[in-house]
Design a protein around this motif. Structure first.
Motif, PDB file in Angstrom:
ATOM      1  N   THR A 213       0.836  -1.199   0.000  1.00  0.00           N
ATOM      2  CA  THR A 213       0.000   0.000   0.000  1.00  0.00           C
ATOM      3  C   THR A 213       0.870   1.248   0.000  1.00  0.00           C
ATOM      4  O   THR A 213       2.057   1.207   0.336  1.00  0.00           O
ATOM      5  CB  THR A 213      -0.925   0.043   1.226  1.00  0.00           C
TER       6      THR A 213
ATOM      7  N   THR B 250      -2.927   4.291   3.973  1.00  0.00           N
ATOM      8  CA  THR B 250      -3.646   4.628   2.740  1.00  0.00           C
ATOM      9  C   THR B 250      -4.485   5.895   2.912  1.00  0.00           C
ATOM     10  O   THR B 250      -4.537   6.502   3.983  1.00  0.00           O
ATOM     11  CB  THR B 250      -4.531   3.454   2.317  1.00  0.00           C
TER      12      THR B 250
ATOM     13  N   GLU C 274      -8.079   0.208  -1.052  1.00  0.00           N
ATOM     14  CA  GLU C 274      -8.090   0.115   0.407  1.00  0.00           C
ATOM     15  C   GLU C 274      -9.019  -0.986   0.883  1.00  0.00           C
ATOM     16  O   GLU C 274      -8.717  -1.702   1.852  1.00  0.00           O
ATOM     17  CB  GLU C 274      -8.542   1.443   1.004  1.00  0.00           C
TER      18      GLU C 274
ATOM     19  N   THR D 110      -2.963   4.709  -2.427  1.00  0.00           N
ATOM     20  CA  THR D 110      -3.984   3.655  -2.405  1.00  0.00           C
ATOM     21  C   THR D 110      -5.279   4.222  -1.835  1.00  0.00           C
ATOM     22  O   THR D 110      -5.287   4.825  -0.765  1.00  0.00           O
ATOM     23  CB  THR D 110      -3.515   2.467  -1.551  1.00  0.00           C
TER      24      THR D 110
ATOM     25  N   TRP E 217     -12.219   1.822   7.151  1.00  0.00           N
ATOM     26  CA  TRP E 217     -10.994   2.618   7.103  1.00  0.00           C
ATOM     27  C   TRP E 217     -11.267   4.083   6.772  1.00  0.00           C
ATOM     28  O   TRP E 217     -10.335   4.845   6.519  1.00  0.00           O
ATOM     29  CB  TRP E 217     -10.039   2.025   6.064  1.00  0.00           C
TER      30      TRP E 217
ATOM     31  N   TYR F 246      -7.826  -3.893   3.323  1.00  0.00           N
ATOM     32  CA  TYR F 246      -8.418  -3.932   4.661  1.00  0.00           C
ATOM     33  C   TYR F 246      -9.077  -5.284   4.926  1.00  0.00           C
ATOM     34  O   TYR F 246      -8.909  -5.868   6.009  1.00  0.00           O
ATOM     35  CB  TYR F 246      -9.443  -2.811   4.793  1.00  0.00           C
TER      36      TYR F 246
ATOM     37  N   GLY G  77      -7.580   5.495   6.995  1.00  0.00           N
ATOM     38  CA  GLY G  77      -6.772   4.714   6.078  1.00  0.00           C
ATOM     39  C   GLY G  77      -6.512   3.328   6.624  1.00  0.00           C
ATOM     40  O   GLY G  77      -6.839   3.009   7.771  1.00  0.00           O
ATOM     41  N   VAL G  78      -5.949   2.484   5.797  1.00  0.00           N
ATOM     42  CA  VAL G  78      -5.512   1.159   6.216  1.00  0.00           C
ATOM     43  C   VAL G  78      -4.114   1.309   6.803  1.00  0.00           C
ATOM     44  O   VAL G  78      -3.205   1.818   6.148  1.00  0.00           O
ATOM     45  CB  VAL G  78      -5.492   0.175   5.039  1.00  0.00           C
TER      46      VAL G  78
END
Length: 311
Positions: free
Chosen positions: A214, A242, A223, A218, A276, A227, A280-281
């Protein structure tokens, strides 16, 4: 409405007020979270005088987007300016562009390679296109790496995607039907997405090491796949945090040069109970994106049974 076809031409205050009101109404009716939708509609209407100061349609798109993202920072929510007038039938420019993007990118299969020690690599860019557009290409790519001792999925440049393609990919990476997430929608019943039962033909399967790359680029569908694999304990995520956009969107025309993107659903992962969005992840192994492939290669080799490593 009068069509203005360059970003330098000023928009009249009357036209701006019409666009602001239409934006407020559409967001109020369709945004996935009703409470946030009502708040945003109120902010847009209260700020009409500020929006009227926009000197062009491009500037208006920018100021509307800032207001729309001011409450919860939803990056799928915003207004985009288009130099050329949009089709009169009110189509969604992003959705309409996907078939051409899929053809130009070979279905999003940017790279398939065998790395040292029989580690497979599949790089997906720019998006996880729907199975209708790219299912055959994705299946072919995943079958090419089915005999690898470990696999790396490179999602560093994957900026969107279709949930049905995500399910197809997961069908190659799990050994049983797996609940990927439940899509909660404001105006429709919840919808569950599952990976299919093990597919006929060559499959990588669910018992060999898997890493996902990632980057800060991303986003969205990229994502979502990262995830889901991470939360189910199927993959190690390697790279950067991400972008943080979880909500699927749809589009509405506002003006011949302006198009509104509105998130209409929110995915809920069955493991984490959330998603997320905004965060983000978060990688399991955090390294700069440029170093992620080497780091992932080392990671999967550490978890590959020694009997499988070819020396």
């Amino acid at each position: 409405m009068t069509t203005l076809d360059t970003r330098e031409q000023p928009a009249s205050q009357i036209e701006i007020a019409e666009v602001v009101e239409r934006t407020a109404r559409l967001v109020g009716e369709h945004y996935v979270f009703a409470d946030v939708a009502a708040r945003l509609a109120g902010l847009l209407r209260a700020d009409t005088d500020h929006h009227r100061q926009a000197h062009s349609w491009a500037a208006l798109a920018d100021t509307l987007t800032r207001t729309l993202q001011s409450v919860n920072g939803d990056r799928h929510l915003g207004v985009r300016f288009h130099d050329r007038p949009l089709p009169e039938d009110g189509g969604d420019p992003l959705a309409d562009s996907l078939p051409g993007m899929a053809r130009a990118s070979l279905g999003g299969i940017h790279r398939v390679e065998r790395l040292p020690d029989n580690v497979g690599l599949v790089r997906i860019e720019p998006a996880l296109f729907s199975p209708t557009l790219a299912g055959a290409a994705m299946t072919a790519a995943l079958r090419l790496v089915a005999d690898a001792d470990a696999l790396i999925l490179d999602l560093r440049e994957t900026i969107g995607g279709d949930p049905e393609m995500e399910a197809l990919i997961c069908g190659h990476l799990f050994d049983r039907p797996t609940h990927i997430y439940t899509m909660r929608q404001r105006h429709l019943p919840d919808r569950q997405f599952w990976s299919p039962a093990p597919l006929a033909g060559a499959r990588f399967g669910g018992d060999r090491p898997l890493a996902v790359l990632t980057s800060a680029t991303t986003f969205s569908g990229g994502e979502s796949l990262a995830y889901a694999l991470q939360q189910h304990g199927r993959a190690t995520v390697v790279g950067e945090r991400t972008g943080g956009g979880a909500h699927p969107r749809t589009g509405f025309p506002l003006h011949p040069h302006l198009h509104l993107s509105v998130p209409i659903a929110s995915p809920v992962n069955p493991v984490s109970g959330t998603n997320w969005e905004g965060t983000g992840v978060v990688p399991d192994v955090e390294v700069p994106a440029a170093e992620a492939l080497d780091a992932a290669h080392r990671t999967v080799l550490r978890t590959t049974p020694p009997s499988l490593i070819v020396t």
